[in-house]
Design a protein around this motif. Structure first.
Motif, PDB file in Angstrom:
ATOM      1  N   GLU A  54       0.915  -1.185  -0.141  1.00 16.15           N
ATOM      2  CA  GLU A  54       0.010  -0.089   0.092  1.00 16.15           C
ATOM      3  C   GLU A  54       0.769   1.166  -0.067  1.00 16.15           C
ATOM      4  O   GLU A  54       1.773   1.421   0.635  1.00 16.15           O
ATOM      5  N   ARG A  55       0.646   2.242  -0.973  1.00 16.50           N
ATOM      6  CA  ARG A  55       1.072   3.379  -0.974  1.00 16.50           C
ATOM      7  C   ARG A  55       0.184   4.570  -0.596  1.00 16.50           C
ATOM      8  O   ARG A  55      -0.716   4.403  -0.375  1.00 16.50           O
ATOM      9  N   VAL A  56       1.050   5.529   0.255  1.00 18.47           N
ATOM     10  CA  VAL A  56       0.051   6.850   0.647  1.00 18.47           C
ATOM     11  C   VAL A  56       0.607   7.897   0.271  1.00 18.47           C
ATOM     12  O   VAL A  56       1.939   8.300  -0.060  1.00 18.47           O
ATOM     13  N   ALA A  57      -0.244   8.921  -0.347  1.00 18.58           N
ATOM     14  CA  ALA A  57       0.123  10.455  -0.308  1.00 18.58           C
ATOM     15  C   ALA A  57       0.137  11.184   0.666  1.00 18.58           C
ATOM     16  O   ALA A  57      -0.687  11.205   1.544  1.00 18.58           O
ATOM     17  N   ALA A  58       1.519  11.727   1.032  1.00 21.12           N
ATOM     18  CA  ALA A  58       1.404  12.153   2.352  1.00 21.12           C
ATOM     19  C   ALA A  58       2.307  13.597   2.079  1.00 21.12           C
ATOM     20  O   ALA A  58       3.133  13.830   1.127  1.00 21.12           O
ATOM     21  N   ALA A  59       2.206  14.538   3.312  1.00 20.31           N
ATOM     22  CA  ALA A  59       2.933  15.972   3.028  1.00 20.31           C
ATOM     23  C   ALA A  59       3.289  16.040   4.578  1.00 20.31           C
ATOM     24  O   ALA A  59       2.653  15.638   5.506  1.00 20.31           O
ATOM     25  N   SER A  60       4.268  17.192   4.748  1.00 19.04           N
ATOM     26  CA  SER A  60       4.286  17.626   6.141  1.00 19.04           C
ATOM     27  C   SER A  60       3.297  18.508   6.594  1.00 19.04           C
ATOM     28  O   SER A  60       2.875  19.198   5.808  1.00 19.04           O
ATOM     29  N   TYR A 119       9.724   9.008  -6.942  1.00 21.30           N
ATOM     30  CA  TYR A 119      10.851   8.073  -6.929  1.00 21.30           C
ATOM     31  C   TYR A 119      11.015   7.294  -8.546  1.00 21.30           C
ATOM     32  O   TYR A 119       9.968   7.139  -8.884  1.00 21.30           O
ATOM     33  N   SER A 120      12.256   7.754  -8.768  1.00 15.43           N
ATOM     34  CA  SER A 120      12.316   7.466 -10.417  1.00 15.43           C
ATOM     35  C   SER A 120      12.356   6.090 -10.992  1.00 15.43           C
ATOM     36  O   SER A 120      12.363   5.940 -12.040  1.00 15.43           O
ATOM     37  N   LEU A 121      12.475   5.024 -10.025  1.00 15.53           N
ATOM     38  CA  LEU A 121      12.790   3.681 -10.357  1.00 15.53           C
ATOM     39  C   LEU A 121      11.348   3.040 -10.718  1.00 15.53           C
ATOM     40  O   LEU A 121      11.386   1.782 -10.963  1.00 15.53           O
ATOM     41  N   ALA A 122      10.362   3.621 -10.296  1.00 15.94           N
ATOM     42  CA  ALA A 122       9.062   2.848 -10.255  1.00 15.94           C
ATOM     43  C   ALA A 122       7.857   3.615 -11.096  1.00 15.94           C
ATOM     44  O   ALA A 122       7.826   4.894 -10.940  1.00 15.94           O
ATOM     45  N   PRO A 123       7.709   3.096 -12.276  1.00 16.08           N
ATOM     46  CA  PRO A 123       6.678   3.845 -13.220  1.00 16.08           C
ATOM     47  C   PRO A 123       5.272   4.129 -12.323  1.00 16.08           C
ATOM     48  O   PRO A 123       4.719   5.227 -12.563  1.00 16.08           O
ATOM     49  N   GLU A 124       4.797   3.655 -11.249  1.00 13.22           N
ATOM     50  CA  GLU A 124       3.691   3.907 -10.606  1.00 13.22           C
ATOM     51  C   GLU A 124       3.619   5.388  -9.993  1.00 13.22           C
ATOM     52  O   GLU A 124       2.732   5.894  -9.439  1.00 13.22           O
ATOM     53  N   ASN A 125       5.008   5.482  -9.487  1.00 18.06           N
ATOM     54  CA  ASN A 125       5.395   6.600  -8.626  1.00 18.06           C
ATOM     55  C   ASN A 125       5.676   8.000  -9.627  1.00 18.06           C
ATOM     56  O   ASN A 125       5.322   9.001  -9.228  1.00 18.06           O
ATOM     57  N   LEU A 126       5.806   7.642 -11.176  1.00 15.14           N
ATOM     58  CA  LEU A 126       6.139   8.730 -11.840  1.00 15.14           C
ATOM     59  C   LEU A 126       4.654   9.372 -12.324  1.00 15.14           C
ATOM     60  O   LEU A 126       4.646  10.284 -12.760  1.00 15.14           O
ATOM     61  N   LEU A 183      -4.305   5.660  -3.638  1.00 15.21           N
ATOM     62  CA  LEU A 183      -3.448   5.409  -4.546  1.00 15.21           C
ATOM     63  C   LEU A 183      -3.911   3.889  -4.884  1.00 15.21           C
ATOM     64  O   LEU A 183      -3.954   2.933  -4.030  1.00 15.21           O
ATOM     65  N   VAL A 184      -3.733   3.421  -6.427  1.00 17.81           N
ATOM     66  CA  VAL A 184      -3.696   2.046  -6.745  1.00 17.81           C
ATOM     67  C   VAL A 184      -2.321   1.448  -6.033  1.00 17.81           C
ATOM     68  O   VAL A 184      -1.355   1.700  -6.157  1.00 17.81           O
ATOM     69  N   GLU A 185      -2.585   0.442  -5.276  1.00 17.54           N
ATOM     70  CA  GLU A 185      -1.665  -0.314  -4.775  1.00 17.54           C
ATOM     71  C   GLU A 185      -0.966  -1.173  -5.599  1.00 17.54           C
ATOM     72  O   GLU A 185      -1.337  -1.716  -6.720  1.00 17.54           O
ATOM     73  N   GLY A 186       0.378  -1.268  -5.145  1.00 20.68           N
ATOM     74  CA  GLY A 186       1.135  -2.249  -5.721  1.00 20.68           C
ATOM     75  C   GLY A 186       1.354  -3.671  -5.323  1.00 20.68           C
ATOM     76  O   GLY A 186       0.202  -3.978  -4.517  1.00 20.68           O
ATOM     77  N   ALA A 187       2.306  -4.433  -5.529  1.00 17.63           N
ATOM     78  CA  ALA A 187       2.540  -5.826  -5.149  1.00 17.63           C
ATOM     79  C   ALA A 187       3.719  -5.969  -4.879  1.00 17.63           C
ATOM     80  O   ALA A 187       4.818  -5.324  -5.139  1.00 17.63           O
ATOM     81  N   VAL A 188       3.959  -7.238  -4.298  1.00 14.20           N
ATOM     82  CA  VAL A 188       5.415  -7.710  -3.804  1.00 14.20           C
ATOM     83  C   VAL A 188       5.457  -9.134  -4.470  1.00 14.20           C
ATOM     84  O   VAL A 188       4.581 -10.051  -4.256  1.00 14.20           O
ATOM     85  N   TYR A 189       6.359  -9.344  -5.408  1.00 15.54           N
ATOM     86  CA  TYR A 189       6.541 -10.321  -6.226  1.00 15.54           C
ATOM     87  C   TYR A 189       7.890 -11.303  -5.846  1.00 15.54           C
ATOM     88  O   TYR A 189       9.068 -10.446  -5.667  1.00 15.54           O
TER      89      TYR A 189
END
Length: 303
Positions: A162-168, A193-200, A264-270
């Motif tokens: 699960e990912r979360v949109a967060a701010a201070s 985060y540049s290495l994950a398409p879902e974060n771009l 956010l659309v959640e990702g998975a662990v594989y």
């Protein structure tokens, strides 16, 4: 000569692309790899590899021999695997790659517990966020988080992320708290985060099932989760990091989730491994163990 040892060496050379890489994977001297290949070619009375100063390539006979070596070695691995299943303990080495932050939080504790249960097992684990070539670099398996970009790999889902949109609080006081994903396009700043398409490409789902893909101005883009966490805490922008990275800061009030009506659309662990090779018994047991015991933190856990 040991025929199976020489065949295994030959396969390693072909798949890694060099004598040096094969020697590193097998933890032997380069000269030993060269000697085994020379002995194999002498025994077969044919040239298997074309050698130049820059690269190795298979001869026509070498490709024929390589394809049949793969089949024989797979059959041998399957026989060993079936035999090992008769024994309660696991032996040998498993070479694994995994992402740094996730690995520190989850893989190291789980694999340490797994090794305590199997004292004859050795683990060679590389933690970084690079997508390694499993065959060329000699990995038995990898743990990947998020979208799978290398679709040729065999994958088994271990859990959700699960990912979360967060701010201070400081950022929200300065820029205002967005209540709808469309508001992120209006003067807000993103940290990605540049290495994950879902974060771009942020993608939110509303309670009504609607999909939203805002594109706020990017202020920081990096391949480091901890760097993004630090920048988010310091009020530089909004991030959409995995919850396991942000949970402590959220518990301490340093960050707060935004837009509670949208997720956010959640990702998975594989667990992933290369196709076409027999998966060893010990690797299969480890993957099953991870799937059973991997418990990724969810937003509801913070309530």
């Amino acid at each position: 000569m040991n025929k199976f040892e020489d065949m295994e060496t030959f396969v390693r050379v072909v798949e890694s692309g060099s004598f040096t890489a094969a020697a590193d994977q097998m933890n032997v001297a380069k000269s030993a790899v060269s000697r085994r290949i020379n002995e194999l070619e002498k025994y077969l009375a044919t040239r298997l590899l074309q050698r130049t100063t820059r690269r190795l390539s298979l001869t026509e006979t070498g490709r024929f021999y390589y394809e049949r070596c793969i089949r024989l070695l797979d059959d041998l691995a399957e026989l060993e695997s079936l035999t090992q299943q008769r024994d309660a303990d696991l032996t040998g080495t498993i070479r694994i790659s995994g992402p740094m932050s996730f690995g520190m939080r989850y893989l190291i504790p789980l694999i340490s517990d797994f090794m305590q249960q199997h004292e004859g097992l050795q683990i060679d684990m590389v933690l970084d966020d690079r997508k390694h070539d499993l065959v060329a670099e000699g990995f038995d398996m990898a743990v990947r988080v998020g979208s799978l970009t290398q679709t040729h790999l065999v994958a088994k889902k271990l859990g959700v992320m699960e990912r979360v949109a967060a701010a201070s609080p400081a950022y929200l006081a300065r820029y205002g708290e967005p209540l709808h994903p469309d508001e992120l396009n209006e003067g807000h700043l993103s940290l990605v985060y540049s290495l994950a398409p879902e974060n771009l490409n942020w993608r939110f789902v509303g309670a009504d099932g609607g999909n939203y893909q805002p594109r706020p101005k990017t202020r920081l883009r990096t391949n480091s989760g901890p760097a993004l966490l630090d920048a988010t805490i310091k009020g530089l922008g909004i991030s959409t990091l995995p919850l396991f990275i942000t949970e402590q800061a959220m518990r301490e009030g340093l960050l707060q989730p935004i837009m509670p009506g949208y997720r956010l659309v959640e990702g998975a662990v594989y667990a992933v491994y290369a196709p076409g090779r027999q998966l060893s018994h010990k690797v299969r047991i480890l993957i099953d163990y991870l799937a059973k015991h991997l418990k990724v933190v969810r937003l509801a856990d913070l309530a």
